[in-house]
Motif scaffolding. Structure first.
Motif, PDB file in Angstrom:
ATOM      1  N   ASP A   1      61.643  37.341  71.981  1.00  0.00           N
ATOM      2  CA  ASP A   1      61.439  35.992  72.532  1.00  0.00           C
ATOM      3  C   ASP A   1      62.715  35.163  72.413  1.00  0.00           C
ATOM      4  O   ASP A   1      62.828  34.229  71.613  1.00  0.00           O
ATOM      5  CB  ASP A   1      60.284  35.280  71.820  1.00  0.00           C
ATOM      6  CG  ASP A   1      58.942  35.893  72.176  1.00  0.00           C
ATOM      7  OD1 ASP A   1      58.917  36.756  73.063  1.00  0.00           O
ATOM      8  OD2 ASP A   1      57.945  35.511  71.556  1.00  0.00           O
TER       9      ASP A   1
ATOM     10  N   GLU B   1      57.906  33.704  81.049  1.00  0.00           N
ATOM     11  CA  GLU B   1      59.341  33.418  80.994  1.00  0.00           C
ATOM     12  C   GLU B   1      59.646  32.320  81.999  1.00  0.00           C
ATOM     13  O   GLU B   1      59.175  32.366  83.137  1.00  0.00           O
ATOM     14  CB  GLU B   1      60.151  34.671  81.323  1.00  0.00           C
ATOM     15  CG  GLU B   1      61.657  34.475  81.232  1.00  0.00           C
ATOM     16  CD  GLU B   1      62.434  35.769  81.442  1.00  0.00           C
ATOM     17  OE1 GLU B   1      63.635  35.780  81.157  1.00  0.00           O
ATOM     18  OE2 GLU B   1      61.812  36.764  81.896  1.00  0.00           O
TER      19      GLU B   1
ATOM     20  N   ASN C   1      58.447  34.413  76.168  1.00  0.00           N
ATOM     21  CA  ASN C   1      57.301  34.525  75.267  1.00  0.00           C
ATOM     22  C   ASN C   1      56.694  35.910  75.436  1.00  0.00           C
ATOM     23  O   ASN C   1      56.349  36.318  76.547  1.00  0.00           O
ATOM     24  CB  ASN C   1      56.260  33.446  75.584  1.00  0.00           C
ATOM     25  CG  ASN C   1      55.116  33.443  74.584  1.00  0.00           C
ATOM     26  OD1 ASN C   1      55.283  33.863  73.442  1.00  0.00           O
ATOM     27  ND2 ASN C   1      53.956  32.976  75.012  1.00  0.00           N
ATOM     28  N   ASN C   2      56.601  36.620  74.314  1.00  0.00           N
ATOM     29  CA  ASN C   2      56.099  38.006  74.301  1.00  0.00           C
ATOM     30  C   ASN C   2      56.982  38.939  75.111  1.00  0.00           C
ATOM     31  O   ASN C   2      56.494  39.881  75.722  1.00  0.00           O
ATOM     32  CB  ASN C   2      54.645  38.071  74.809  1.00  0.00           C
ATOM     33  CG  ASN C   2      53.665  37.495  73.819  1.00  0.00           C
ATOM     34  OD1 ASN C   2      53.970  37.358  72.634  1.00  0.00           O
ATOM     35  ND2 ASN C   2      52.488  37.131  74.292  1.00  0.00           N
TER      36      ASN C   2
END
Length: 852
Positions: A490, A444, A485-486
């Motif tokens: 997201d 992030e 991300n993930n």
């Protein structure tokens, strides 16, 4: 089990302690002080503080610190030597095994000596009755009541040992007599300037004829007059110049206890090396105003430039440049105006608020013209650039390990008008705790740019008359973004804020966000059922009932357990929902409604959001400092979203989606109104015991272009700062049993009560009760268990109670709270009270600082 046994053993030891262990046979342990005035019991913390000998402190009625002190050995050295020499060969065997030096060190070890010293440090020695100190306490009580006008009071004390011969209650008894009354007021004022100012303000005097004598009123009157004089031109007025002559006759009858008061205001005392001279007070006016913007500069005088701007002479060097108007707006002295203390306070406050100068130094010099004073303001600039960094390591149930790094660059006075630009960036990277996603890592990162102006910036409008400069006006423009991300779906977010803030006083704050724009884009909305596992399991349970339908064969995993097939994510979940909603398979009405509701929730949480809002927040408090524990705080916030865009749609044709919602950049904008009220009240009970309560009510109503509230603007219940018997998002809505991973709604009610008390040193304790819940109202949720229909829905208010520990690090407080579900509306009616009231179902919350 070992830990539990150790704690149990410690509890047994403490509970079995004898509070009289270190009280001699001929001594008394003071257990209580009682104060009686004319036989009436007085509960007054100020009076109780006058007593020299106070009973030992207690924790919920138990003398914890006293019993910890009693556990310590009185003379651990002699006890150790006695044990060492108790047997003939013990010392020799130890010296042979350890050496003589180590045997001596053993006597100084923590277990032998250090433990007793530690117990004494954190404990509290017994309060042994000392009649000498008791008589001194009587003298204090007598002086206190004399200050209230009872000059002929009599005091005595009685020691009560009826319940226990070695424990004593001390009864302090005061016979007040008749109070003295102010019969007449006169004055003797030497200065003509002071005399006129006094009579202009005498009507509001705190000392009046016919009033009972009270020393506090005289002190407050001195403060009041000093403030008036120093804000009316008497710059160097000294409070010590005000005295009161009190004439009373204590031998008159009780019916004639009156006194005459004379107010004296003397001249200014000037202390020299060998003598004190006096000078008459006079009203002074501001003459020259010199501003030195860089007085710590090493430049020579030849390089100092001077500019005249209005009433001000500004001295500056090439090393530092600032617009004269900015300085003029921050300084409240005006040429030829009378001196006022309030102008000095406001000037210092505003110069500090600019955040470009170090502490300002304001010096006044009497001018040779008599009643004129020159003002010199010395300023030292802070560094133009300031860089700050932060580093953190985190772990949670979703993140096995996370490392975060952030940095902020502050550029001061960027446009030479005290504008400050802040540029920040932060990021986090780490490993996931589960295999929700194909990759086992998350990341992030984001950044913000913020520009602060020391004024209210509004095009074509001069706001200084409505919002004066002394209220510390500020305009903030901020732009920020973040990428995940993930992490869930997201999200990519974009924020933009244009806001104003001003502070009329230390107790009132106004904040307006004229524009608060937030755009949220869900990059991987197809991950919804991977992230929201509870929702998936509910959908999969419904699908299991129709797994034999040929139309659904391709939606289940082929290699899964034949007895328990699972929907494929996302093709299977999407296909099953479409089959149900389009009537491809026949389902029961209940299953159809449940699938429809799950799909509505999925759409709501995966749709992109555009929030175009305006809000106003009002804060008020009467707290006078961080040590003040008797105060209230009130906050009101009103927010409206979507109205401006809706108005534009009357002139600009907007596109619409299938639900007839107006679109901006292809996204339906949110439209709602939101209102919040919060009230916090503290009571300082005594000896650092505090009772704190909070009430919160919030409601957000969608309308127009929306039929629900965006997730980021909705309410949730539970957590370390809310109802601590539930984890965040796990309570409600209504009597619903936490069926979603993140339960939220658009109506919230919260009530909190907490009793805080000291335990040992910097460790404090708390007992709390938290009540409240969330509900859906005026939106598209139709579940009767989740909606607020009438006042009958208040039966779904949850109650959590518990205990807490706090450790005070001075700059912040670390908090542990253990909450128990006392009344759980999610249970059936007959099992709502105390069903899960046990340690197995307790919730441990960790927090920083107090929850309210």
């Amino acid at each position: 089990m070992a830990k539990l046994s150790l704690l149990s053993l410690l509890a047994i030891v403490l509970l079995s302690c004898n509070s009289l262990k270190k009280v001699e046979e001929d001594e008394y342990l003071v257990t209580k002080n009682l104060i009686y005035a004319d036989s009436v019991k007085i509960n007054n913390e100020e009076l109780e503080s006058l007593i020299y000998q106070k009973p030992n402190s207690t924790v919920l009625g138990y003398p914890l610190r006293l019993n910890l002190y009693n556990l310590a050995k009185e003379n651990p050295d002699s006890s150790y030597n006695a044990w060492l020499n108790n047997k003939e060969n013990r010392k020799k065997r130890l010296e042979k095994l350890l050496s003589t030096k180590q045997v001596n060190r053993l006597g100084e070890s923590f277990l032998v000596k250090g433990l007793s010293e530690w117990l004494k440090d954190i404990g509290e020695a017994p309060t042994i009755l000392d009649t000498t100190r008791t008589r001194l306490s009587l003298a204090r009580l007598s002086a206190y009541y004399q200050g209230k006008g009872y000059f002929t009071n009599n005091t005595s004390y009685v020691i009560d040992t009826t319940k226990n011969k070695r424990k004593a209650k001390v009864n302090y008894q005061v016979s007040l007599g008749e109070p003295y009354i102010i019969d007449s007021l006169s004055n003797d004022i030497s200065s003509t300037a002071i005399d006129s100012l006094y009579f202009l303000n005498s009507a509001n005097s705190l000392v009046k004829e016919g009033q009972q004598f009270d020393l506090a009123n005289f002190n407050m009157e001195r403060e009041r007059l000093t403030g008036i004089f120093r804000n009316s031109g008497i710059r160097n007025f000294q409070e010590s110049s005000i005295t009161f002559d009190i004439v009373r006759d204590t031998v008159k009858s009780a019916d004639d206890q009156k006194m005459n008061i004379t107010l004296n205001i003397g001249d200014l005392k000037i202390r020299g090396e060998n003598e004190v001279t006096t000078s008459a007070y006079k009203v002074e006016k501001i003459n020259k105003i010199n501003i030195y913007t860089d007085y710590l500069s090493t430049s020579t005088l030849d390089s100092i430039n001077i500019i005249e701007y209005g009433d001000y002479t500004i001295h500056y060097s090439p090393n530092f440049d600032i617009k004269p108007k900015t300085l003029a707006n921050a300084i409240f002295f005006k040429k030829d105006s009378i001196y006022r203390d309030v102008d000095k306070i406001r000037t210092s406050r505003q110069l500090n608020a600019l955040n470009i100068f170090k502490y300002p130094n304001i010096i006044f010099e009497a001018d040779s013209l008599g009643n004129k004073v020159n003002t010199n303001i010395y300023l030292a600039p802070k560094p133009k650039y300031s860089l700050g960094t932060n580093f953190e390591v985190s772990r949670s149930n979703l993140r096995r390990l996370g490392v975060g790094l952030g940095t902020t660059l502050l550029i001061r006075n960027i446009f030479k008008g005290a504008e400050n630009l802040s540029i920040s960036a932060d990021g986090a990277y780490g490993l996931l705790s589960n295999n929700t996603f194909e990759a086992n890592y998350f990341s992030e990162f984001g950044g913000d740019i913020t520009l602060d102006f020391p004024r209210i910036w509004f095009p074509f409008i001069n706001t200084s008359k409505l919002i004066p400069n002394y209220t510390l006006p500020k305009t903030r423009i901020a732009i920020g973004t973040s990428f995940q991300n993930n992490i869930g779906l997201d999200k990519q977010t974009f924020n933009n804020v244009l806001g104003y803030n001003w502070v009329p006083s230390d107790f009132v704050n106004h904040n307006v966000e004229l524009l608060n724009i937030q755009f949220v884009r869900n990059v991987n909305s197809n991950r919804f059922f991977n992230v929201y596992r509870n929702t998936f399991e509910r959908l999969d349970d419904i699908a299991d009932r129709y797994e034999t339908e040929p139309e659904l064969a391709e939606f289940f995993e082929s290699d899964s357990d034949p007895d328990d097939p699972t929907l494929i994510i996302p093709s299977g979940t999407t296909g099953f929902i479409d089959a149900v909603e389009n009537g491809i398979i026949a389902t029961s009405t209940t299953d159809f409604n449940d699938v429809t509701r799950l799909e509505e929730r999925r759409k709501r949480l995966t749709d992109n959001n555009l929030i175009f809002a305006t809000n106003y927040t009002f804060n008020k408090t009467n707290r006078e400092g961080i040590v003040d524990n008797s105060f209230y705080q009130f906050r009101w916030k009103l927010e409206s979203a979507g109205n401006l865009l809706s108005a534009f749609s009357n002139f600009i044709p907007f596109n619409k989606n299938d639900d007839e919602q107006l679109l901006v950049f292809g996204v339906p904008f949110s439209q709602y109104i939101k209102n919040e009220f919060e009230y916090v009240k503290y009571w300082d009970l005594s000896r650092s015991n505090v009772l704190a309560t909070r009430a919160f009510f919030g409601i957000a109503i969608p309308y127009g272009n929306s039929d629900n509230i965006p997730f980021v603007r909705s309410y949730f219940a539970g957590g370390s700062n809310d109802n601590r018997a539930w984890f965040p998002y796990s309570l409600g809505p209504g009597s619903v049993s936490a069926v979603n991973d993140f339960n939220e709604a658009n109506l919230k009610l919260a009530l909190n009560l907490e009793y805080r008390f000291p335990i040992v040193g910097d460790i404090n304790g708390a007992i709390f009760a938290d009540a409240g819940n969330i509900w859906n109202v005026f939106d598209n949720v139709e579940d009767s268990n989740a909606t607020f229909d009438s006042f009958a829905s208040l039966k779904d208010i949850a109650l959590g109670t518990g205990l807490g520990l706090r450790y005070d690090f001075t700059y912040f407080l670390f908090r542990l709270d253990l909450g128990f579900k006392t009344y759980n509306p999610a249970e059936i009616q007959s099992e709502r009270w105390f069903k899960d009231y046990n340690f197995a179902n307790a919730v441990l919350q960790i927090g920083i600082n107090y929850p309210f």
